[in-house]
Structure formats: C-alpha cells, structure tokens
Design a protein around this motif. Structure first.
Motif, PDB file in Angstrom:
ATOM      1  N   UNK A 228       0.851  -1.184   0.000  1.00  0.00           N
ATOM      2  CA  UNK A 228       0.000   0.000   0.000  1.00  0.00           C
ATOM      3  C   UNK A 228       0.896   1.247   0.000  1.00  0.00           C
ATOM      4  N   UNK A 229       0.548   2.285  -0.741  1.00  0.00           N
ATOM      5  CA  UNK A 229       1.401   3.491  -0.775  1.00  0.00           C
ATOM      6  C   UNK A 229       1.626   4.128   0.598  1.00  0.00           C
ATOM      7  N   UNK A 230       0.611   4.112   1.446  1.00  0.00           N
ATOM      8  CA  UNK A 230       0.782   4.657   2.786  1.00  0.00           C
ATOM      9  C   UNK A 230       1.795   3.839   3.588  1.00  0.00           C
ATOM     10  N   UNK A 231       1.752   2.522   3.439  1.00  0.00           N
ATOM     11  CA  UNK A 231       2.704   1.661   4.125  1.00  0.00           C
ATOM     12  C   UNK A 231       4.125   1.924   3.618  1.00  0.00           C
ATOM     13  N   UNK A 232       4.279   2.188   2.321  1.00  0.00           N
ATOM     14  CA  UNK A 232       5.606   2.528   1.781  1.00  0.00           C
ATOM     15  C   UNK A 232       6.133   3.804   2.412  1.00  0.00           C
ATOM     16  N   UNK A 233       5.263   4.809   2.553  1.00  0.00           N
ATOM     17  CA  UNK A 233       5.687   6.058   3.177  1.00  0.00           C
ATOM     18  C   UNK A 233       6.098   5.837   4.625  1.00  0.00           C
ATOM     19  N   UNK A 234       5.338   5.040   5.351  1.00  0.00           N
ATOM     20  CA  UNK A 234       5.641   4.792   6.762  1.00  0.00           C
ATOM     21  C   UNK A 234       6.961   4.031   6.899  1.00  0.00           C
TER      22      UNK A 234
END
Length: 79
Positions: free
Chosen positions: A32-38
């Motif tokens: 998920x893109x949010x998980x990549x950012x985190x």
C-alpha cells in the motif's frame, strides 16, 4: 555545500527519505502506498541518526552559541 547546518540537516533528511521511498517503490512488492511512506519514514529516521551525526552536532553547537549570545545580550540590558 550549504553554509547553514540546519539547512544541510533538512536537505540530508529529505534526501535519505526520498532515497528510501524510491527503493521501496522499485522493489517488486505489492505494498500500500501509505505503508511505503511509513516504512520509508522509519528507515530514513534510523539511517539519519548514523549518517547525519556530524551535521546534527553542528546544529546543536549553533543553537548553544545563539542561546549564549541571547543570554549575554539580555544580561547586558539588565545591567
């Protein structure tokens, strides 16, 4: 490169974050893109502790110097 250590620290942290995010984007995992950012945030935070140690110390010295100057001016005004 940059004279101001605060600016150097900011740009260094952003560069490390962008590199970590870029590597995570290029990996063949379906995240998920949010998980990549985190994940990129935490990886860059850990790496910046070690890679930007000297710059962080320079920022600390600059802060101490400016606080001492400000206290000396304040003491001079009171006298």
């Amino acid at each position: 490169m940059f004279a101001n250590p605060v600016l150097r620290l900011l740009i260094g942290r952003l560069a490390i974050f962008m590199a970590a995010l870029g590597i995570l984007t290029l990996l063949p995992f379906d995240l998920d893109p949010l998980l990549r950012f985190v994940i990129a945030f935490f990886v860059s935070m850990i790496l910046s502790v070690f890679l930007l140690k000297r710059t962080r110390e320079q920022v600390g010295e600059q802060v101490v110097t400016s606080v001492e100057k400000r206290q000396a001016k304040k003491a001079a005004r009171k006298s």
